[in-house]
Design a protein around this motif. Structure first.
Motif, PDB file in Angstrom:
ATOM      1  N   LEU A  97      25.932  22.676  58.461  1.00 49.20           N
ATOM      2  CA  LEU A  97      25.875  21.581  57.501  1.00 49.20           C
ATOM      3  C   LEU A  97      26.192  21.993  56.074  1.00 49.20           C
ATOM      4  CD1 LEU A  97      22.597  19.898  58.803  1.00 49.20           C
ATOM      5  CD2 LEU A  97      24.938  19.215  59.293  1.00 49.20           C
ATOM      6  N   MET A  98      26.124  23.273  55.789  1.00 42.53           N
ATOM      7  CA  MET A  98      26.348  23.740  54.430  1.00 42.53           C
ATOM      8  C   MET A  98      27.822  23.708  54.023  1.00 42.53           C
ATOM      9  SD  MET A  98      26.732  26.436  52.036  1.00 42.53           S
ATOM     10  CE  MET A  98      26.801  27.969  52.922  1.00 42.53           C
ATOM     11  N   ILE A  99      28.695  23.374  54.954  1.00 40.49           N
ATOM     12  CA  ILE A  99      30.129  23.496  54.728  1.00 40.49           C
ATOM     13  C   ILE A  99      30.619  22.694  53.526  1.00 40.49           C
ATOM     14  CG2 ILE A  99      30.641  21.671  56.398  1.00 40.49           C
ATOM     15  CD1 ILE A  99      32.764  24.845  55.796  1.00 40.49           C
ATOM     16  N   HIS A 100      30.131  21.470  53.339  1.00 34.43           N
ATOM     17  CA  HIS A 100      30.599  20.652  52.211  1.00 34.43           C
ATOM     18  C   HIS A 100      30.222  21.302  50.879  1.00 34.43           C
ATOM     19  CE1 HIS A 100      32.262  17.016  54.046  1.00 34.43           C
ATOM     20  NE2 HIS A 100      31.334  17.125  54.976  1.00 34.43           N
ATOM     21  N   ALA A 101      28.971  21.761  50.771  1.00 34.96           N
ATOM     22  CA  ALA A 101      28.530  22.416  49.539  1.00 34.96           C
ATOM     23  C   ALA A 101      29.325  23.687  49.290  1.00 34.96           C
ATOM     24  CB  ALA A 101      27.036  22.733  49.629  1.00 34.96           C
ATOM     25  N   GLU A 102      29.586  24.451  50.351  1.00 34.22           N
ATOM     26  CA  GLU A 102      30.329  25.698  50.194  1.00 34.22           C
ATOM     27  C   GLU A 102      31.749  25.439  49.702  1.00 34.22           C
ATOM     28  OE1 GLU A 102      31.731  29.697  52.624  1.00 34.22           O
ATOM     29  OE2 GLU A 102      30.889  28.004  53.734  1.00 34.22           O
ATOM     30  N   ILE A 103      32.422  24.471  50.302  1.00 36.50           N
ATOM     31  CA  ILE A 103      33.801  24.181  49.916  1.00 36.50           C
ATOM     32  C   ILE A 103      33.875  23.789  48.445  1.00 36.50           C
ATOM     33  CG2 ILE A 103      35.699  22.546  50.238  1.00 36.50           C
ATOM     34  CD1 ILE A 103      34.880  22.490  53.228  1.00 36.50           C
ATOM     35  N   LEU A 104      33.016  22.860  48.031  1.00 34.93           N
ATOM     36  CA  LEU A 104      33.068  22.402  46.644  1.00 34.93           C
ATOM     37  C   LEU A 104      32.644  23.494  45.673  1.00 34.93           C
ATOM     38  CD1 LEU A 104      31.801  18.703  46.837  1.00 34.93           C
ATOM     39  CD2 LEU A 104      34.146  19.584  46.881  1.00 34.93           C
ATOM     40  N   ALA A 105      31.652  24.294  46.051  1.00 41.14           N
ATOM     41  CA  ALA A 105      31.204  25.374  45.166  1.00 41.14           C
ATOM     42  C   ALA A 105      32.317  26.410  44.963  1.00 41.14           C
ATOM     43  CB  ALA A 105      29.953  26.041  45.738  1.00 41.14           C
ATOM     44  N   ARG A 106      33.009  26.751  46.031  1.00 43.42           N
ATOM     45  CA  ARG A 106      34.099  27.726  45.915  1.00 43.42           C
ATOM     46  C   ARG A 106      35.276  27.150  45.129  1.00 43.42           C
ATOM     47  NH1 ARG A 106      33.208  32.244  48.864  1.00 43.42           N
ATOM     48  NH2 ARG A 106      31.754  32.138  50.629  1.00 43.42           N
ATOM     49  N   ILE A 107      35.567  25.877  45.358  1.00 42.10           N
ATOM     50  CA  ILE A 107      36.647  25.230  44.610  1.00 42.10           C
ATOM     51  C   ILE A 107      36.318  25.190  43.120  1.00 42.10           C
ATOM     52  CG2 ILE A 107      37.664  22.952  44.162  1.00 42.10           C
ATOM     53  CD1 ILE A 107      37.820  22.570  47.195  1.00 42.10           C
ATOM     54  N   LYS A 108      35.085  24.848  42.782  1.00 40.11           N
ATOM     55  CA  LYS A 108      34.666  24.812  41.377  1.00 40.11           C
ATOM     56  C   LYS A 108      34.749  26.204  40.755  1.00 40.11           C
ATOM     57  CE  LYS A 108      30.759  23.490  38.406  1.00 40.11           C
ATOM     58  NZ  LYS A 108      30.397  24.825  37.883  1.00 40.11           N
ATOM     59  N   LYS A 109      34.321  27.216  41.492  1.00 34.63           N
ATOM     60  CA  LYS A 109      34.370  28.577  40.973  1.00 34.63           C
ATOM     61  C   LYS A 109      35.812  28.997  40.680  1.00 34.63           C
ATOM     62  CE  LYS A 109      33.121  33.368  41.941  1.00 34.63           C
ATOM     63  NZ  LYS A 109      32.590  34.342  42.923  1.00 34.63           N
ATOM     64  N   ASN A 110      36.758  28.500  41.465  1.00 32.25           N
ATOM     65  CA  ASN A 110      38.171  28.846  41.278  1.00 32.25           C
ATOM     66  C   ASN A 110      38.836  28.059  40.155  1.00 32.25           C
ATOM     67  OD1 ASN A 110      38.037  30.731  43.332  1.00 32.25           O
ATOM     68  ND2 ASN A 110      38.891  29.375  44.892  1.00 32.25           N
ATOM     69  N   GLY A 111      38.065  27.209  39.480  1.00 34.76           N
ATOM     70  CA  GLY A 111      38.576  26.530  38.298  1.00 34.76           C
ATOM     71  C   GLY A 111      39.253  25.196  38.543  1.00 34.76           C
ATOM     72  N   PHE A 112      39.129  24.638  39.734  1.00 34.93           N
ATOM     73  CA  PHE A 112      39.733  23.342  40.022  1.00 34.93           C
ATOM     74  C   PHE A 112      38.785  22.212  39.611  1.00 34.93           C
ATOM     75  CE2 PHE A 112      41.924  26.154  43.071  1.00 34.93           C
ATOM     76  CZ  PHE A 112      43.233  25.852  42.736  1.00 34.93           C
ATOM     77  N   LYS A 113      39.364  21.074  39.310  1.00 33.76           N
ATOM     78  CA  LYS A 113      38.607  19.937  38.807  1.00 33.76           C
ATOM     79  C   LYS A 113      38.206  18.991  39.925  1.00 33.76           C
ATOM     80  CE  LYS A 113      38.819  16.187  35.391  1.00 33.76           C
ATOM     81  NZ  LYS A 113      39.694  15.488  34.403  1.00 33.76           N
ATOM     82  N   ILE A 114      36.934  18.582  39.927  1.00 30.91           N
ATOM     83  CA  ILE A 114      36.388  17.677  40.937  1.00 30.91           C
ATOM     84  C   ILE A 114      35.939  16.382  40.267  1.00 30.91           C
ATOM     85  CG2 ILE A 114      34.605  17.358  42.706  1.00 30.91           C
ATOM     86  CD1 ILE A 114      34.406  20.465  42.801  1.00 30.91           C
ATOM     87  N   GLU A 115      36.353  15.249  40.822  1.00 24.49           N
ATOM     88  CA  GLU A 115      35.865  13.942  40.383  1.00 24.49           C
ATOM     89  C   GLU A 115      35.283  13.217  41.594  1.00 24.49           C
ATOM     90  OE1 GLU A 115      38.589  11.627  38.099  1.00 24.49           O
ATOM     91  OE2 GLU A 115      39.078  13.271  36.723  1.00 24.49           O
ATOM     92  N   GLU A 116      34.591  12.112  41.348  1.00 27.59           N
ATOM     93  CA  GLU A 116      33.994  11.370  42.458  1.00 27.59           C
ATOM     94  C   GLU A 116      34.139   9.871  42.259  1.00 27.59           C
ATOM     95  OE1 GLU A 116      29.810  12.081  42.837  1.00 27.59           O
ATOM     96  OE2 GLU A 116      29.355  11.412  40.811  1.00 27.59           O
ATOM     97  N   ILE A 117      33.968   9.146  43.369  1.00 26.59           N
ATOM     98  CA  ILE A 117      34.071   7.696  43.334  1.00 26.59           C
ATOM     99  C   ILE A 117      33.282   7.136  44.518  1.00 26.59           C
ATOM    100  CG2 ILE A 117      36.169   7.499  44.745  1.00 26.59           C
ATOM    101  CD1 ILE A 117      37.097   5.328  42.705  1.00 26.59           C
ATOM    102  N   GLY A 118      32.702   5.952  44.340  1.00 32.21           N
ATOM    103  CA  GLY A 118      31.894   5.346  45.388  1.00 32.21           C
ATOM    104  C   GLY A 118      32.736   4.714  46.488  1.00 32.21           C
ATOM    105  N   VAL A 119      32.273   4.871  47.739  1.00 31.62           N
ATOM    106  CA  VAL A 119      32.944   4.268  48.884  1.00 31.62           C
ATOM    107  C   VAL A 119      31.896   3.578  49.762  1.00 31.62           C
ATOM    108  CG1 VAL A 119      34.874   5.881  48.915  1.00 31.62           C
ATOM    109  CG2 VAL A 119      32.808   6.437  50.200  1.00 31.62           C
ATOM    110  N   THR A 120      32.336   2.591  50.510  1.00 31.86           N
ATOM    111  CA  THR A 120      31.432   1.819  51.358  1.00 31.86           C
ATOM    112  C   THR A 120      31.079   2.600  52.615  1.00 31.86           C
ATOM    113  OG1 THR A 120      32.563  -0.170  50.587  1.00 31.86           O
ATOM    114  CG2 THR A 120      31.075  -0.413  52.469  1.00 31.86           C
ATOM    115  N   HIS A 121      29.816   2.567  52.982  1.00 34.46           N
ATOM    116  CA  HIS A 121      29.334   3.249  54.179  1.00 34.46           C
ATOM    117  C   HIS A 121      28.829   2.204  55.161  1.00 34.46           C
ATOM    118  CE1 HIS A 121      26.537   6.241  56.306  1.00 34.46           C
ATOM    119  NE2 HIS A 121      27.745   6.727  56.463  1.00 34.46           N
TER     120      HIS A 121
END
Length: 234
Positions: free
Chosen positions: A179-203
């Motif tokens: 389950l940690m995969i999502h956190a790991e991917i975003l944490a590594r991407i952030k560490k590499n200097g890439f920009k992350i944004e977010e937006i709401g979606v219907t569930h």
């Protein structure tokens, strides 16, 4: 319909474990997205050792549409392992990740497209999450913990409705099988200097099948993986 400059080609992929009642609908929605935008696209399904007819259903559709691809694990290896396999096998310039449980409408990918020209990753967050109370609480606490450890700009870390520029994924090599995969991917991407944004979606509520990635043993493994990742990134 929004067609960003970054949308030159698109990989749509999702993991699948015993989702025979959902996988057909997910493939149909994926193909509809690719055809509607008139781009070079592929639909990749990672079957994580299903014991039902999920893989056979994908194979039947793949025979009719060469843009559909199936990658199979010989045994169930875990949600994170399925996502890692997907990231290794996608080939297009933009990569869209979702889940195979049919709790999102893929037409809302347009929301992600509205932001991708100004960043490298667009992470969805679930508006009015349609899961049981204990899963919503677990998700809330998990997101708070990951934000505290890694400073991630997300309010729903595990939301499986994400769009990536492939360059942000190249060479990333995540390690988590669970389950940690999502956190790991975003944490590594952030560490590499890439920009992350977010937006709401219907569930939407799950209409068929059942969640399998939230067992107690896997949750414990995810916490161990999280602490290990913290020390690596720190």
């Amino acid at each position: 319909m929004i067609k960003p400059k970054a949308l030159t080609s698109l990989s749509i992929f999702f993991p699948c474990y015993n989702e025979a009642d959902n996988v057909g609908t997910m493939i149909d929605q994926s193909v509809q997205v690719g055809e509607a935008y008139g781009i070079d696209y592929e639909v990749l399904i990672i079957d994580d050792g299903s014991s039902d007819d999920s893989a056979q259903m994908v194979q039947q559709r793949a025979k009719k549409n060469p843009r559909i691809r199936l990658v199979q694990h010989s045994k169930n290896m875990g949600y994170g392992a399925a996502l890692r396999t997907g990231f290794k096998n996608v080939t297009k310039d933009l990569v869209f990740l979702t889940d195979g449980d049919n709790q999102f409408h893929l037409s809302e990918i347009d929301k992600l497209f509205s932001k991708i020209d100004s960043c490298d990753v667009v992470a969805g967050y679930r508006i009015n999450r349609q899961d049981k109370a204990y899963r919503r609480l677990n998700g809330f606490l998990w997101t708070k913990l990951t934000k505290l450890l890694f400073g991630l700009p997300t309010r729903d870390i595990d939301c499986a409705f994400k769009l990536f520029r492939k360059k942000a994924l190249d060479g990333l090599e995540p390690k988590s099988d669970h389950l940690m995969i999502h956190a790991e991917i975003l944490a590594r991407i952030k560490k590499n200097g890439f920009k992350i944004e977010e937006i709401g979606v219907t569930h939407y509520p799950r209409g068929a099948g059942k969640a399998t990635a939230t067992g107690f043993t896997r949750i414990l493994k995810s916490f161990r993986e999280l602490l290990s990742l913290y020390w690596q990134i720190r």
